[in-house]
Structures are given as C-alpha cells and as structure tokens.
Design a protein around this motif. Structure first.
Motif, PDB file in Angstrom:
ATOM      1  N   MET A   1     -58.485 -14.976  19.108  1.00 60.28           N
ATOM      2  CA  MET A   1     -57.830 -15.729  18.049  1.00 60.28           C
ATOM      3  C   MET A   1     -58.227 -17.196  18.174  1.00 60.28           C
ATOM      4  O   MET A   1     -58.120 -17.786  19.248  1.00 60.28           O
ATOM      5  CB  MET A   1     -56.305 -15.579  18.151  1.00 60.28           C
ATOM      6  N   PRO A   2     -58.734 -17.800  17.098  1.00 61.52           N
ATOM      7  CA  PRO A   2     -59.197 -19.185  17.188  1.00 61.52           C
ATOM      8  C   PRO A   2     -58.059 -20.159  17.469  1.00 61.52           C
ATOM      9  O   PRO A   2     -56.953 -20.016  16.950  1.00 61.52           O
ATOM     10  CB  PRO A   2     -59.827 -19.444  15.820  1.00 61.52           C
ATOM     11  N   ARG A   3     -58.351 -21.151  18.308  1.00 63.67           N
ATOM     12  CA  ARG A   3     -57.401 -22.213  18.630  1.00 63.67           C
ATOM     13  C   ARG A   3     -57.648 -23.367  17.666  1.00 63.67           C
ATOM     14  O   ARG A   3     -58.758 -23.900  17.585  1.00 63.67           O
ATOM     15  CB  ARG A   3     -57.579 -22.655  20.081  1.00 63.67           C
ATOM     16  N   VAL A   4     -56.590 -23.749  16.940  1.00 68.47           N
ATOM     17  CA  VAL A   4     -56.718 -24.724  15.864  1.00 68.47           C
ATOM     18  C   VAL A   4     -55.824 -25.926  16.133  1.00 68.47           C
ATOM     19  O   VAL A   4     -54.687 -25.783  16.589  1.00 68.47           O
ATOM     20  CB  VAL A   4     -56.343 -24.081  14.507  1.00 68.47           C
ATOM     21  N   GLY A   5     -56.343 -27.112  15.847  1.00 66.61           N
ATOM     22  CA  GLY A   5     -55.560 -28.337  15.892  1.00 66.61           C
ATOM     23  C   GLY A   5     -55.437 -28.925  14.498  1.00 66.61           C
ATOM     24  O   GLY A   5     -56.347 -28.761  13.677  1.00 66.61           O
TER      25      GLY A   5
ATOM     26  N   PRO B   1     -49.200 -35.219   8.800  1.00 67.20           N
ATOM     27  CA  PRO B   1     -47.834 -34.686   8.685  1.00 67.20           C
ATOM     28  C   PRO B   1     -47.718 -33.464   7.785  1.00 67.20           C
ATOM     29  O   PRO B   1     -47.019 -32.507   8.126  1.00 67.20           O
ATOM     30  CB  PRO B   1     -47.031 -35.871   8.132  1.00 67.20           C
ATOM     31  N   ASN B   2     -48.381 -33.474   6.648  1.00 70.03           N
ATOM     32  CA  ASN B   2     -48.267 -32.342   5.727  1.00 70.03           C
ATOM     33  C   ASN B   2     -48.863 -31.074   6.323  1.00 70.03           C
ATOM     34  O   ASN B   2     -48.340 -29.975   6.139  1.00 70.03           O
ATOM     35  CB  ASN B   2     -48.963 -32.660   4.400  1.00 70.03           C
ATOM     36  N   LEU B   3     -49.962 -31.229   7.050  1.00 70.17           N
ATOM     37  CA  LEU B   3     -50.586 -30.069   7.682  1.00 70.17           C
ATOM     38  C   LEU B   3     -49.715 -29.506   8.792  1.00 70.17           C
ATOM     39  O   LEU B   3     -49.654 -28.290   8.990  1.00 70.17           O
ATOM     40  CB  LEU B   3     -51.962 -30.447   8.236  1.00 70.17           C
ATOM     41  N   SER B   4     -49.023 -30.387   9.511  1.00 72.94           N
ATOM     42  CA  SER B   4     -48.121 -29.911  10.562  1.00 72.94           C
ATOM     43  C   SER B   4     -46.990 -29.086   9.973  1.00 72.94           C
ATOM     44  O   SER B   4     -46.607 -28.048  10.521  1.00 72.94           O
ATOM     45  CB  SER B   4     -47.557 -31.096  11.345  1.00 72.94           C
TER      46      SER B   4
ATOM     47  N   VAL C   1     -58.291 -29.321  11.685  1.00 78.82           N
ATOM     48  CA  VAL C   1     -58.041 -29.600  10.272  1.00 78.82           C
ATOM     49  C   VAL C   1     -57.436 -30.991  10.159  1.00 78.82           C
ATOM     50  O   VAL C   1     -56.387 -31.258  10.758  1.00 78.82           O
ATOM     51  CB  VAL C   1     -57.091 -28.565   9.647  1.00 78.82           C
ATOM     52  N   ALA C   2     -58.100 -31.873   9.428  1.00 81.36           N
ATOM     53  CA  ALA C   2     -57.662 -33.260   9.325  1.00 81.36           C
ATOM     54  C   ALA C   2     -57.235 -33.596   7.908  1.00 81.36           C
ATOM     55  O   ALA C   2     -57.956 -33.292   6.952  1.00 81.36           O
ATOM     56  CB  ALA C   2     -58.771 -34.206   9.770  1.00 81.36           C
ATOM     57  N   GLN C   3     -56.070 -34.219   7.786  1.00 81.73           N
ATOM     58  CA  GLN C   3     -55.579 -34.695   6.493  1.00 81.73           C
ATOM     59  C   GLN C   3     -55.998 -36.145   6.328  1.00 81.73           C
ATOM     60  O   GLN C   3     -55.604 -37.012   7.107  1.00 81.73           O
ATOM     61  CB  GLN C   3     -54.054 -34.570   6.443  1.00 81.73           C
ATOM     62  N   LEU C   4     -56.827 -36.408   5.305  1.00 82.28           N
ATOM     63  CA  LEU C   4     -57.309 -37.759   5.038  1.00 82.28           C
ATOM     64  C   LEU C   4     -56.918 -38.161   3.622  1.00 82.28           C
ATOM     65  O   LEU C   4     -57.338 -37.509   2.668  1.00 82.28           O
ATOM     66  CB  LEU C   4     -58.836 -37.830   5.177  1.00 82.28           C
ATOM     67  N   PRO C   5     -56.117 -39.211   3.469  1.00 79.60           N
ATOM     68  CA  PRO C   5     -55.776 -39.657   2.107  1.00 79.60           C
ATOM     69  C   PRO C   5     -57.026 -39.936   1.278  1.00 79.60           C
ATOM     70  O   PRO C   5     -57.112 -39.580   0.108  1.00 79.60           O
ATOM     71  CB  PRO C   5     -54.956 -40.928   2.345  1.00 79.60           C
TER      72      PRO C   5
END
Length: 293
Positions: A91-95, A99-102, A139-143
């Motif tokens: 199972m892949p380990r994801v970071g 805030p929205n992604l969390s 996975v990065a949230q970028l405005p």
C-alpha cells in the motif's frame, strides 16, 4: 471512444491509458512511438498500439523507466508484466500538504488504498521539516501553481510521485508540470481522485483522473432500448441520455488532445470529460434499476 476502423485519436488514447497527450508526443519524438496514421495534424493510433501503451503505462507505474520499455517487443513487454504481477505491491505511503487536503484525507473511507503517512499544514511547514518519512507519493495544495514549490518537493523527496492541487495557474506552469510528469488537479477535488493518482506509485493502474468507466457497452444499450416494454419509456430515454453523455465525453477528449490545444484548455476539457463520465455513471445506475429483475 472515437474509433474508426480500429483507429483512435490521440485524445482518446490519453483518456483510455492515463498517459498525457504531451507525454505521448514526447515519446513519439524521443523513442519513435509514432501513431500508425496521420491525417493533417491529427494522430491516429491502432488498437494494438493502444494495448501496447496501456501495458507500458502499467510497467512505468511500477517504477520501470520508459527508456527501458519503448523498444521492447510486445512479447517482451508481456513477459515483464507477468513477472511484475508475481510481486504483490505494498500500500503506497502518502503525505499531504495543505489544510483542505488534510481534511479530505481524514474523511477517506475504510476501503482506502493508501496509507496516510505524513501531513503538513502548508508548504512552509514542509520546507522547514528536517526529517521526512519515506513516501511513495506526496500531494501538495498550492493556491497558485508555480515551479518553485515543486522543485522544493523534488529536492526533499526525489523518488516520490508528486500530485498538485491548485486554485489558479498560468498556462506556462501547467505546461511545465505536464513536462515534469506532475499530476495536477484544479480545486475542488475529491479524495478518490487524489488516491487514484497516488496509487500509480505502488504499481496500481491509473486511469485518467476521475474518469468513470462505462457500465454498458453500445450493444447493450441498443438491446436495452429495443427490448424495453416499460409504458413510460424511461429506459429508452435513459439510453438516449447516456449515449449523448458518451458522445460528449469522447468529444471533450478529442478537444483536449488536439495539437493546437493549450495546456489550460486541455485541463478544462479534461474537467468537462470527468464530469460527463460521472453524470453518465449516475444515469447508468438508474438504468440498471430498470433492467435488473
């Protein structure tokens, strides 16, 4: 599906394989993976080429470089795929960053196919971190989408698959992300879409993000409409609506895959295609209720 004598336009190939149009063009230039036919500026791939590209994509998702696959025969590709299936992928380990992604990650269901291994409130917190866990994807949230945060992630996690969720983006940055093989989504996005992009890092197949596969073939739809005796004609009307959405999904795939489509327009067409396939899936559920005894 836009097929003519078993020929598929490049936009349809991209949708069916999960390989971006720009990536297909790059493979054509670098490795000679050329379409079987051209008509003006439009590229056409054969059914055999489609299956070959699907097999190559699955092997790439398992960590094998395109340079080692492009010139293999179909038999050699099949042998490699058989060897890879003998090893069950972990199972892949994801970071996640943002805030929205969390919030999305913590709302994921029990059938999740990824392990949430790390999370950071924003890019500043990620950059400041001195010790990072081993991750298969991040996975990065970028405005606003730019190359700088992507480069920072690459420096700290050079082997992780990068997925970016953005709110605003200039065309040049969308193009650079595609060239860097970074998966991008425009916010809002669902966790299943993110998870689908991340699972490619563990060798699981990746469809075009958020696209829903068809439940009924064209032949099945024709048979349902022809055999319906419902006095309301609801099954026939549902078949008509589903067929229209199928055609629209194929049309948007072709628009996004056109040689003169900009990166920004391609993203919009892909979003329209994704929404069309999801709407079709809901109507297919309604149709199934009519035809299931």
């Amino acid at each position: 599906m836009d097929a003519q004598d078993d020929l598929y336009r490049i936009g349809s190939v991209a949708s069916l394989t999960g390989i971006a149009v720009e990536r297909l063009r790059a493979w054509e230039r670098r490795y000679g993976l050329s379409p079987v036919h051209r008509e003006g500026r439009t590229r056409y791939y054969s059914g055999q080429q489609l299956e070959r590209l699907r097999r190559i994509k699955r092997l790439i998702d398992q960590g094998q470089p395109i340079s080692s696959l492009a010139r293999l025969t179909d038999e050699q590709l099949a042998a490699r795929q058989t060897e890879s299936l003998a090893i069950a992928p972990p199972m892949p380990r994801v970071g996640v960053i943002g805030p929205n992604l969390s919030v999305l990650a913590h709302q994921r269901g029990e059938d999740s196919q990824v392990e949430l291994a790390a999370q950071w409130a924003n890019m500043a917190a990620f950059t400041a971190a001195t010790r990072l866990p081993k991750l298969d994807a991040i996975v990065a949230q970028l405005p606003t989408l730019t190359t700088q945060p992507i480069e920072e992630i690459e420096k700290k996690l050079d082997h992780a698959r990068i997925v970016v969720v953005y709110q605003f983006a200039a065309e040049k940055y969308l193009r650079r992300a595609a060239q860097a093989n970074v998966e991008v989504f425009r916010w809002p996005v669902t966790w299943p879409e993110i998870e689908q992009a991340c699972t490619a890092a563990s060798g699981q197949p990746l469809r075009a993000a958020g696209m829903v596969e068809r439940r009924f073939s064209d032949a099945e739809l024709i048979a349902i409409a022809a055999g319906s005796t419902d006095p309301s004609h609801c099954p026939k009307h549902l078949v008509e609506l589903i067929s229209q959405l199928n055609a629209f999904a194929d049309y948007t795939a072709d628009c996004g895959g056109a040689d003169d489509a900009t990166a920004a327009n391609a993203a919009l067409y892909q979003q329209a295609q994704r929404e069309a396939t999801q709407a079709r899936a809901r109507l297919e559920g309604a149709l199934e209720a009519f035809v299931t005894p």
